[in-house]
Design an enzyme around this catalytic site. Structure first.
Site, PDB file in Angstrom:
ATOM      1  N   HIS A  85       0.794  -1.231   0.000  1.00  0.00           N
ATOM      2  CA  HIS A  85       0.000   0.000   0.000  1.00  0.00           C
ATOM      3  C   HIS A  85       0.818   1.267   0.000  1.00  0.00           C
ATOM      4  O   HIS A  85       0.247   2.362  -0.003  1.00  0.00           O
ATOM      5  CB  HIS A  85      -0.910   0.042   1.229  1.00  0.00           C
ATOM      6  CG  HIS A  85      -2.122  -0.812   1.103  1.00  0.00           C
ATOM      7  ND1 HIS A  85      -3.295  -0.362   0.567  1.00  0.00           N
ATOM      8  CD2 HIS A  85      -2.326  -2.105   1.412  1.00  0.00           C
ATOM      9  CE1 HIS A  85      -4.190  -1.333   0.563  1.00  0.00           C
ATOM     10  NE2 HIS A  85      -3.623  -2.414   1.074  1.00  0.00           N
ATOM     11  N   LYS A 110     -14.685   8.216  -4.873  1.00  0.00           N
ATOM     12  CA  LYS A 110     -16.015   8.498  -4.304  1.00  0.00           C
ATOM     13  C   LYS A 110     -16.530   9.842  -4.823  1.00  0.00           C
ATOM     14  O   LYS A 110     -17.704   9.983  -5.181  1.00  0.00           O
ATOM     15  CB  LYS A 110     -15.944   8.545  -2.773  1.00  0.00           C
ATOM     16  CG  LYS A 110     -15.510   7.252  -2.122  1.00  0.00           C
ATOM     17  CD  LYS A 110     -15.191   7.480  -0.629  1.00  0.00           C
ATOM     18  CE  LYS A 110     -14.375   6.343  -0.063  1.00  0.00           C
ATOM     19  NZ  LYS A 110     -13.720   6.700   1.219  1.00  0.00           N
ATOM     20  N   LYS A 148      -9.501  13.703   4.053  1.00  0.00           N
ATOM     21  CA  LYS A 148      -8.630  12.534   4.075  1.00  0.00           C
ATOM     22  C   LYS A 148      -7.767  12.658   5.331  1.00  0.00           C
ATOM     23  O   LYS A 148      -7.774  13.700   5.976  1.00  0.00           O
ATOM     24  CB  LYS A 148      -7.740  12.485   2.830  1.00  0.00           C
ATOM     25  CG  LYS A 148      -7.084  13.835   2.497  1.00  0.00           C
ATOM     26  CD  LYS A 148      -6.286  13.807   1.206  1.00  0.00           C
ATOM     27  CE  LYS A 148      -7.138  13.786  -0.039  1.00  0.00           C
ATOM     28  NZ  LYS A 148      -7.005  12.593  -0.846  1.00  0.00           N
ATOM     29  N   ARG A 149      -7.002  11.618   5.668  1.00  0.00           N
ATOM     30  CA  ARG A 149      -6.110  11.757   6.816  1.00  0.00           C
ATOM     31  C   ARG A 149      -5.150  12.933   6.621  1.00  0.00           C
ATOM     32  O   ARG A 149      -4.805  13.273   5.476  1.00  0.00           O
ATOM     33  CB  ARG A 149      -5.310  10.461   7.015  1.00  0.00           C
ATOM     34  CG  ARG A 149      -6.116   9.361   7.666  1.00  0.00           C
ATOM     35  CD  ARG A 149      -6.655   9.775   9.009  1.00  0.00           C
ATOM     36  NE  ARG A 149      -5.598   9.886   9.992  1.00  0.00           N
ATOM     37  CZ  ARG A 149      -5.331   9.003  10.926  1.00  0.00           C
ATOM     38  NH1 ARG A 149      -6.069   7.914  11.031  1.00  0.00           N
ATOM     39  NH2 ARG A 149      -4.347   9.170  11.778  1.00  0.00           N
ATOM     40  N   LYS A 204       0.058  14.539   1.605  1.00  0.00           N
ATOM     41  CA  LYS A 204      -1.238  14.840   0.993  1.00  0.00           C
ATOM     42  C   LYS A 204      -1.410  16.342   0.735  1.00  0.00           C
ATOM     43  O   LYS A 204      -2.303  16.777   0.046  1.00  0.00           O
ATOM     44  CB  LYS A 204      -2.376  14.302   1.863  1.00  0.00           C
ATOM     45  CG  LYS A 204      -2.454  12.756   1.900  1.00  0.00           C
ATOM     46  CD  LYS A 204      -3.566  12.284   2.819  1.00  0.00           C
ATOM     47  CE  LYS A 204      -3.648  10.778   2.975  1.00  0.00           C
ATOM     48  NZ  LYS A 204      -4.410  10.117   1.885  1.00  0.00           N
ATOM     49  N   THR A 242      -8.733   6.557  -2.632  1.00  0.00           N
ATOM     50  CA  THR A 242     -10.069   6.056  -2.964  1.00  0.00           C
ATOM     51  C   THR A 242     -11.087   7.171  -2.774  1.00  0.00           C
ATOM     52  O   THR A 242     -12.159   7.128  -3.360  1.00  0.00           O
ATOM     53  CB  THR A 242     -10.472   4.852  -2.085  1.00  0.00           C
ATOM     54  OG1 THR A 242     -10.201   5.176  -0.710  1.00  0.00           O
ATOM     55  CG2 THR A 242      -9.700   3.608  -2.489  1.00  0.00           C
TER      56      THR A 242
HETATM   57  C1  LIG Z   1     -12.438   6.952   1.541  1.00  0.00           C
HETATM   58  C2  LIG Z   1     -12.021   7.358   2.883  1.00  0.00           C
HETATM   59  C3  LIG Z   1     -10.675   7.626   3.146  1.00  0.00           C
HETATM   60  C4  LIG Z   1      -9.602   7.577   2.071  1.00  0.00           C
HETATM   61  O1  LIG Z   1      -9.475   8.848   1.500  1.00  0.00           O
HETATM   62  P1  LIG Z   1      -8.210   9.229   0.577  1.00  0.00           P
HETATM   63  O2  LIG Z   1      -8.584  10.555   0.028  1.00  0.00           O
HETATM   64  O3  LIG Z   1      -8.133   8.184  -0.480  1.00  0.00           O
HETATM   65  O4  LIG Z   1      -7.023   9.257   1.457  1.00  0.00           O
HETATM   66  C5  LIG Z   1     -10.313   8.023   4.411  1.00  0.00           C
HETATM   67  N1  LIG Z   1     -11.229   8.131   5.398  1.00  0.00           N
HETATM   68  C6  LIG Z   1     -12.540   7.888   5.190  1.00  0.00           C
HETATM   69  C7  LIG Z   1     -13.505   8.048   6.304  1.00  0.00           C
HETATM   70  C8  LIG Z   1     -12.981   7.478   3.931  1.00  0.00           C
HETATM   71  O5  LIG Z   1     -14.280   7.212   3.733  1.00  0.00           O
END
Ligand SMILES: *Cc1c(COP(=O)(O)O)cnc(C)c1O
Length: 796
Positions: free
Chosen positions: A343, A644, A530-531, A536, A640
């Protein structure tokens, strides 16, 4: 009992009386939630049992997905929808005078994961069940999941996530399937056999959570393991010591998935999950076949990142010490059983365990890691490889065990999670391994379950799609392409924009209710959730907002050209990640300043939503216009969140990183905003050691002005030194090229601003994104895994 709403109503009332000794009209939300959950569980009981029987009868091969994280989110709505009974339940509740949504929102959101990696595992379970692939998950039943985030005075505070407080209606304790897990002790040598004498045992008790397929009668499970005291107490510890230590094993989720946590406890957790899960799989296999010889024909064990990598030496231990197989036979079975997903290539996130930690805790397992390493080195030597190369690739080096190397050497398959990421693994990071094992490396691009991230979280858009293109896309998300026919149609565009507005209103309402800030849902919702991680680059986004604010204050022309924006952030930072927490404080400080400036706040608002999690994401994704995916190229393996957003009709503003590359290939250059260094340029710049951000600071007047604002008292509500370390970091090191990419980012943002003015064209671009997003359904990912790695078929 869910055949008609009348029948449901009757059963519901009756069950509530018998459970809580109350009339339904006096019930609390919690009681209604609990009773509904129990009824749903009963409704699926037969399907769950039937699925087990079917797998048994057909002798099917199974996939066991091991992950230290599963970020499930709430299950109740998912379960109601997948069982096809949500409408009945809704109608029943309505006629009882209750709101089903209220009960759905009551469910705790099990945060057994940090972010993308854990959410991916959850999406995969959903897809496996929906595609009738016999597969279960294995995880730890953390007493406390990922912390709840509070923002106080602009700073993040972490509060415990007590998700099991009211009990969890979906889990089923399987006491009889408990296992004893050994730790510590020593190994004795008896007439040619190694005999492990553990120092203590910990009992692992499984709880199963049903994972219900989409209206197909198929139910898999997620098995979560809880640590409890074993009957055999160790003699060398006080019972109190023993109990408090073991409680921690399933106590907390580690609040960071990408930095190495060098603690014995983390390793204990990893072995606890690996050993418990593997024992229970092997027990079932042997009960059925009475041999381990065919294990790899009937099982694949998938290792999600290296956290459960101890599965590998544990498997060898069982085959050698308990099954008394020869090394070669045991190795052959092990080698055909495990598949591993990588990952990350971030060096600090590649797990390495000091021998000094592993060896005393797991003496026999460590011996086997040593032996796997020894044989690998011997073979490389025989093949005439150089000492340097052998040292680069071997498992144990400098007194550390490199878990990724253990996984690559011992698995039959290694996969990356997006094309770019897999290419970097094959050609750069793991090149020597790829040369050694030319067919082992595979790409499987990540995905998201369109059932949760479109059908459930955006019913308005789904309804619109049903009308436009029929319902086939729900089973077959590639069919979203049918939408492409309509992208130029003005009415379709208008309908889409109307739905987007509804979802933006809903998010605005929640933000107002929770945080008391009013936002304009006619403004562009530009979102980065995101985190929080330096790679990022939330920091780049924040500094860009400072730029916009400055321009709005100083340039009339800029203001006249500017479409009002609402910048929305959501992010948790690991409690120990000091710099990330500073960035949160910066974003909140900018927000306070900007939101309270009457001169500009009809143009610009900044929101930091509290406690971003799966349930919040379900509201945020549909409400987004611009999806910020701005990581330093090569650092985000896939992402991911980007998928979304795309599926809900947001446009991506991003770098050529992770799956953004594939989004761009699908939608074409005209329907995405790409900027900045690409992965090659980043790698070249890294290697040259020539980047000097101070030169940019000194010569670029825009950058100079903005960075100075960090330390010259511009933010008058905070101490002048509050952001000194952010300033120093950017000027002296800027390891993620925030300054280098800044102007490219700024230009791309201006293009977005211009493009939004043409609403019809904007809608067209968004519709193209939706139409192309079927590729990112996790059903596609799981089909890829099934065909290219697992060799498992859907059951009919
Ligand atoms: C999809 C999702 C992530 C991943 O987000 P990235 O932008 O790909 O880092 C992190 N936290 C939650 C709650 C999510 O639903």
């Amino acid at each position: 009992m869910f055949s008609t709403s009348n029948k449901f109503e009757k059963v519901f009332k009756d069950r509530l009386r018998k459970t809580y000794f109350k009339d339904v009209k006096d019930s609390t939300i919690r009681e209604r939630y609990h009773v509904l959950g129990m009824l749903v569980k009963e409704e699926m009981a037969d399907q769950w049992i039937d699925t087990h029987e079917k797998i048994e009868k057909e002798d099917a091969k199974q996939i066991h997905y091991f992950s230290m994280e599963f970020l499930l989110g709430r299950l109740i709505t998912n379960n109601l929808i997948n069982l096809g009974i949500r409408d009945v339940a809704e109608a029943g509740f309505k006629s009882l005078g209750f709101d089903l949504n209220e009960v759905e929102d009551y469910e705790s959101d099990p945060g057994l994961g940090n972010g993308g990696l854990g959410r991916l595992a959850a999406c995969f379970l959903d897809s496996m069940a929906s595609l009738k692939i016999p597969g279960s998950g294995n995880c730890i039943r953390y007493r406390y999941g990922l912390f709840r985030q509070r923002i106080k005075n602009g700073y993040q505070e972490e509060r415990p996530d007590n998700w099991l407080n009211d009990g969890y209606v979906w889990e089923v304790r399987k006491t009889e399937e408990s296992e004893s897990i050994p730790f510590y002790g020593h190994v004795e040598y008896h007439n040619g056999d190694m005999v492990y004498k553990p120092g203590e045992f910990i009992r692992a008790v499984p709880y199963d959570i049903p994972i219900i397929g989409d209206d197909n009668g198929f139910v898999n499970q997620l098995r979560i393991w809880s640590a409890e005291p074993d009957k055999r107490y160790p003699e060398y510890k006080s019972p109190f010591e023993y109990e408090s230590e073991l409680e921690q094993i399933s106590g907390f989720l580690y609040p960071d998935d990408s930095t190495h946590e060098g603690k014995t406890l983390r390793l204990k957790q990893q072995y606890f999950l690996s050993a418990a899960g593997l024992k229970s799989i092997i027990k079932k296999h042997k009960a059925k076949y009475n041999t381990m010889d065919n294990f790899a024909e009937k099982n694949v064990i998938h290792i999600n990142d290296t956290h459960p990598a101890l599965l590998i030496p544990e498997m060898m231990r069982i085959l050698l010490d308990e099954e008394h197989m020869s090394w070669d036979k045991a190795w052959d079975i092990t080698n055909h059983t495990f598949a591993y997903t990588n990952h990350t290539i971030l060096a600090e996130a590649l797990e390495r365990w000091s021998v000094n930690i592993i060896q005393p805790l797991l003496p026999r397992v460590y011996q086997l890691i040593e032996e796997i390493d020894r044989r690998f080195v011997e073979k490389m030597n025989q093949d005439g490889e150089s000492i340097d190369k052998i040292n680069d690739l071997r498992i144990i080096n400098h007194n550390e065990v490199r878990m990724a190397h253990l996984c690559i050497i011992s698995s039959f398959s290694v996969n990356g999670v997006a094309k770019l990421h897999t290419d970097i693994l094959k050609n750069i990071e793991m090149k020597d391994f790829n040369d050694l094992y030319p067919n082992k490396f595979v790409n499987i691009t990540n995905g998201i379950t369109h059932r949760r991230w479109l059908l459930h979280s955006n019913p308005e858009l789904s309804e619109f799609l049903n009308k436009k293109i029929g319902q086939e896309y729900q089973k077959n998300p590639k069919d979203l392409e049918k939408l492409l026919e309509f992208v130029d149609d003005k009415n379709t565009q208008k309908e889409f924009l109307k739905i987007k507005k509804i979802k933006k209103d809903a998010l605005a309402k929640r933000i107002y209710e929770e945080q008391g800030i009013e936002i304009d849902s006619n403004s562009i919702f530009d979102i980065q959730v995101k985190r929080l991680h330096e790679y990022k680059r939330q920091l780049m986004n924040a500094i860009h907002i400072m730029y916009v604010y400055h321009q709005l204050k100083t340039s009339k022309e800029y203001r006249e050209n500017y479409v009002p924006h609402t910048y929305i952030f959501g992010a948790k930072a690991a409690g120990s990640y000091h710099f990330a927490k500073k960035i949160i404080k910066l974003i909140n400080t900018i927000a306070t300043k900007v939101n309270n400036d009457p001169e500009t706040n009809s143009y610009l608002k900044v929101i930091f939503v509290e406690n971003y999690n799966v349930s919040y994401a379900e509201m945020i994704m549909p409400a987004c216009d611009v999806s910020e995916q701005i990581s330093t190229a090569s650092k985000e393996a896939s992402g991911t969140g980007n998928m979304k957003f795309m599926m809900n009709g947001a446009l991506t503003l991003g770098t050529l990183d992770g799956a953004n590359v594939e989004i761009k290939e699908l939608v074409g250059d005209d329907n995405i905003y790409i900027f900045g260094l690409d992965a090659n340029e980043v790698n070249t710049l890294n290697a040259s050691h020539k980047y000097n951000p101070r030169t940019l600071y000194e010569t670029d007047s825009t950058i100079n002005l903005l960075l100075k604002q960090l330390v010259n008292g511009f933010f008058d509500q905070v101490d002048r030194e509050e952001f000194r370390e952010i300033f120093e970091n950017l000027v002296n090191r800027d390891p993620y090229y925030v300054l280098k990419d800044f102007h490219a980012y700024l230009k791309a943002s201006e293009l977005v601003n211009e493009a939004y003015k043409d609403q019809s064209h904007w809608a067209k671009m968004a519709l193209i994104n939706i139409g192309k997003s079927g590729e990112f359904s996790s059903d596609r990912s799981i089909r890829d895994y099934s065909q290219k790695i697992w060799e498992i078929d859907s059951l009919s």
